[in-house]
Design an enzyme around this catalytic site. Structure first.
Site, PDB file in Angstrom:
ATOM      1  N   SER A   1       0.859  -1.189   0.000  1.00 31.11           N
ATOM      2  CA  SER A   1       0.000   0.000   0.000  1.00 31.11           C
ATOM      3  C   SER A   1       0.894   1.238   0.000  1.00 31.11           C
ATOM      4  O   SER A   1       2.116   1.134   0.213  1.00 31.11           O
ATOM      5  CB  SER A   1      -0.862   0.005   1.262  1.00 31.11           C
ATOM      6  OG  SER A   1      -0.034   0.194   2.399  1.00 31.11           O
ATOM      7  N   ASP A  19      -1.185  -1.621  -3.857  1.00 32.10           N
ATOM      8  CA  ASP A  19      -2.513  -1.819  -3.272  1.00 32.10           C
ATOM      9  C   ASP A  19      -3.127  -0.443  -2.966  1.00 32.10           C
ATOM     10  O   ASP A  19      -2.469   0.414  -2.363  1.00 32.10           O
ATOM     11  CB  ASP A  19      -2.343  -2.635  -1.984  1.00 32.10           C
ATOM     12  CG  ASP A  19      -3.664  -3.077  -1.389  1.00 32.10           C
ATOM     13  OD1 ASP A  19      -4.622  -3.281  -2.154  1.00 32.10           O
ATOM     14  OD2 ASP A  19      -3.713  -3.249  -0.151  1.00 32.10           O
ATOM     15  N   HIS A  76     -12.475  -3.874   5.231  1.00 33.58           N
ATOM     16  CA  HIS A  76     -11.086  -3.926   5.692  1.00 33.58           C
ATOM     17  C   HIS A  76     -10.999  -4.024   7.219  1.00 33.58           C
ATOM     18  O   HIS A  76     -11.881  -3.551   7.923  1.00 33.58           O
ATOM     19  CB  HIS A  76     -10.334  -2.681   5.224  1.00 33.58           C
ATOM     20  CG  HIS A  76     -10.118  -2.658   3.733  1.00 33.58           C
ATOM     21  ND1 HIS A  76     -10.844  -1.859   2.896  1.00 33.58           N
ATOM     22  CD2 HIS A  76      -9.274  -3.367   2.949  1.00 33.58           C
ATOM     23  CE1 HIS A  76     -10.452  -2.064   1.649  1.00 33.58           C
ATOM     24  NE2 HIS A  76      -9.502  -2.974   1.645  1.00 33.58           N
ATOM     25  N   GLY A 100     -10.536  -6.866   1.616  1.00 33.65           N
ATOM     26  CA  GLY A 100     -11.089  -7.064   2.953  1.00 33.65           C
ATOM     27  C   GLY A 100     -11.454  -8.507   3.209  1.00 33.65           C
ATOM     28  O   GLY A 100     -12.479  -8.811   3.806  1.00 33.65           O
ATOM     29  N   ASN A 120      -7.465 -10.574  -1.284  1.00 33.76           N
ATOM     30  CA  ASN A 120      -6.516  -9.731  -0.542  1.00 33.76           C
ATOM     31  C   ASN A 120      -6.488 -10.053   0.946  1.00 33.76           C
ATOM     32  O   ASN A 120      -7.543 -10.098   1.590  1.00 33.76           O
ATOM     33  CB  ASN A 120      -6.931  -8.262  -0.681  1.00 33.76           C
ATOM     34  CG  ASN A 120      -6.574  -7.684  -2.031  1.00 33.76           C
ATOM     35  OD1 ASN A 120      -6.219  -8.404  -2.950  1.00 33.76           O
ATOM     36  ND2 ASN A 120      -6.676  -6.378  -2.137  1.00 33.76           N
ATOM     37  N   ARG A 125      15.922 -11.259  16.451  1.00 30.75           N
ATOM     38  CA  ARG A 125      15.798 -12.549  15.754  1.00 30.75           C
ATOM     39  C   ARG A 125      14.984 -13.537  16.561  1.00 30.75           C
ATOM     40  O   ARG A 125      14.326 -14.410  16.019  1.00 30.75           O
ATOM     41  CB  ARG A 125      17.190 -13.124  15.457  1.00 30.75           C
ATOM     42  CG  ARG A 125      17.951 -12.301  14.439  1.00 30.75           C
ATOM     43  CD  ARG A 125      19.402 -12.664  14.385  1.00 30.75           C
ATOM     44  NE  ARG A 125      20.081 -12.426  15.650  1.00 30.75           N
ATOM     45  CZ  ARG A 125      21.394 -12.526  15.841  1.00 30.75           C
ATOM     46  NH1 ARG A 125      22.175 -12.874  14.837  1.00 30.75           N
ATOM     47  NH2 ARG A 125      21.927 -12.286  17.015  1.00 30.75           N
TER      48      ARG A 125
HETATM   49  P1  13P Z   1      -8.011  -7.385   5.210  1.00 31.69           P
HETATM   50  O1  13P Z   1      -8.026  -6.205   6.120  1.00 31.69           O
HETATM   51  O2  13P Z   1      -9.265  -8.164   5.311  1.00 31.69           O
HETATM   52  O3  13P Z   1      -6.807  -8.243   5.368  1.00 31.69           O
HETATM   53  O4  13P Z   1      -7.997  -6.814   3.695  1.00 31.69           O
HETATM   54  C1  13P Z   1      -6.798  -6.459   3.092  1.00 31.69           C
HETATM   55  C2  13P Z   1      -6.999  -5.742   1.806  1.00 31.69           C
HETATM   56  O5  13P Z   1      -8.065  -5.680   1.238  1.00 31.69           O
HETATM   57  C3  13P Z   1      -5.819  -5.100   1.226  1.00 31.69           C
HETATM   58  O6  13P Z   1      -6.136  -4.352   0.099  1.00 31.69           O
HETATM   59  O1  G3H Z   2      -6.538  -2.447   2.419  1.00 25.45           O
HETATM   60  C1  G3H Z   2      -5.626  -1.911   3.026  1.00 25.45           C
HETATM   61  C2  G3H Z   2      -4.472  -2.723   3.450  1.00 25.45           C
HETATM   62  O2  G3H Z   2      -4.785  -3.499   4.582  1.00 25.45           O
HETATM   63  C3  G3H Z   2      -3.275  -1.864   3.644  1.00 25.45           C
HETATM   64  O3  G3H Z   2      -3.355  -1.167   4.831  1.00 25.45           O
HETATM   65  O4  G3H Z   2      -2.884   1.185   4.147  1.00 25.45           O
HETATM   66  O5  G3H Z   2      -2.594   0.386   6.542  1.00 25.45           O
HETATM   67  O6  G3H Z   2      -0.995  -0.350   4.741  1.00 25.45           O
HETATM   68  P1  G3H Z   2      -2.405   0.098   5.081  1.00 25.45           P
HETATM   69 ZN    ZN Z   3      -8.107  -3.475   0.197  1.00 28.02          ZN
END
Ligand code: 13P
Ligand code: G3H
Ligand code: ZN
Length: 309
Positions: free
Chosen positions: A50, A82, A180, A212, A254, A281
């Site tokens: 993302s 993403d 999400h 999501g 996803n 580690r």
């Molecule tokens: P989740 O929060 O369900 O893992 O979804 C992730 C997602 O859609 C990333 O784009």
């Molecule tokens: O859909 C969103 C993903 O879970 C990415 O989340 O923007 O916090 O990295 P983020």
């Molecule tokens: Zn998403």
């Protein structure tokens, strides 16, 4: 094998009725856990970052760690942006070797979403990169995704057909009830498979993406809570529903939240059981192992992409 786009893996997924896991990456341990699992399962895989992940890890680190993963493993791997928030972020990723980008115009009205997506598609296709777009609104809150439950909106199948036709996007993220984060359903989990079926009927050749889609694996939530966490009432999409989606025309699923839970649960356990531990580690190794186990389970038992590399 060099990085690939999602074109061939999606074609195979639609022909053979399975889904490909798209896992969010932020650091080396997560990348290693995912690709080690995918390689053991002989599965194609999508690594996605993302804009928040890019801010955190920085683009040269992300791309070079993914390059390193490709030196070790001979499976199809795509590197995907993403929830690209704008044209500039998509362009930056395309210019830095990503093979796939998402432009998330779902916050705009239909015409603006079409125009923005088309702009990204034109640039991406000229550079051999594929584009995922989104129509409909998922509820949920992440760094760059923030939609209140009341504003969530299922994808309209007729609009989806028009959107794909006008934008030329390569895959489409749809809203059928997922959201999400760790709190997806207040009561029973429910997905609108009837909407998915209608969309597949109207645009059978467009790979469909489910965002999501974490299960919010109860054992991982419990692990976090047992060792000092406070994540009450978390709930996701059950494995059976994700399996049904995988065999019903969803090509990309996803997953971020489940990997966050795996990392956190494993790290909490080490700290809780051994407060004297301070060698990274010592806690990052079990965290990486649990990411690997979680991804392998999804690929093998839920998405059906084992041996589809
Ligand atoms: P989740 O929060 O369900 O893992 O979804 C992730 C997602 O859609 C990333 O784009
Ligand atoms: O859909 C969103 C993903 O879970 C990415 O989340 O923007 O916090 O990295 P983020
Ligand atoms: Zn998403």
């Amino acid at each position: 094998m060099p990085l690939v786009t999602t074109k061939e893996m999606f074609e195979k997924s639609m022909k053979e009725h399975f889904a490909i896991g798209a896992f969010n990456v932020n650091n080396m341990e997560i990348i290693q856990g995912i690709v080690d699992a995918a390689a053991k399962e002989n599965s194609p895989v999508i690594l996605q970052a993302s804009s928040g992940a890019i801010k955190y890890a920085r683009i040269p680190y992300l791309t070079k760690m993914v390059e390193a993963a490709l030196e070790e493993h001979d499976i199809p791997v795509a590197l995907h942006l993403d929830h690209g928030p704008d044209f500039e972020t998509c362009k930056m990723c395309i210019d830095n070797g990503f093979t796939s980008v998402m432009i998330d115009g779902s916050k705009y009205d239909f015409e603006e979403n079409v125009a923005l997506t088309k702009q990204v598609v034109d640039y991406a296709h000229a550079h051999g990169v594929v584009v995922e777009a989104e129509l409909g609104k998922l509820a949920g809150i992440e760094d760059d995704v923030n939609v209140a439950e009341g504003d969530a909106m299922y994808t309209d199948p007729e609009q989806a057909r028009e959107f794909v036709e006008r934008t030329g996007c390569d895959s489409l993220a749809i809203a059928i009830g997922t959201s999400h984060g760790a709190y997806k359903f207040k009561g029973e989990a429910k997905l609108r498979f009837d909407i998915l079926a209608k969309i597949k009927e109207l645009i059978p050749n467009t790979p469909i993406v489910l965002h999501g889609a974490s299960t919010v694996i109860p054992e991982l939530v419990e692990m976090c809570n047992t060792y000092g966490g406070d994540i009450p009432g978390a709930k996701g999409v059950p494995d059976e529903m994700l399996h049904e989606a995988s065999v019903s025309g969803v090509s990309k699923i996803n997953v971020d939240t489940d990997l966050r839970l795996a990392m956190t649960g494993a790290i909490r356990k080490v700290f809780n059981e051994d407060p004297s531990a301070f060698d990274p580690r010592k806690y990052l190794t079990p965290a990486r192992d649990l990411v690997e186990e979680t991804v392998a389970h999804k690929i093998r038992d839920v998405f059906g992409s084992s041996n589809k590399a």
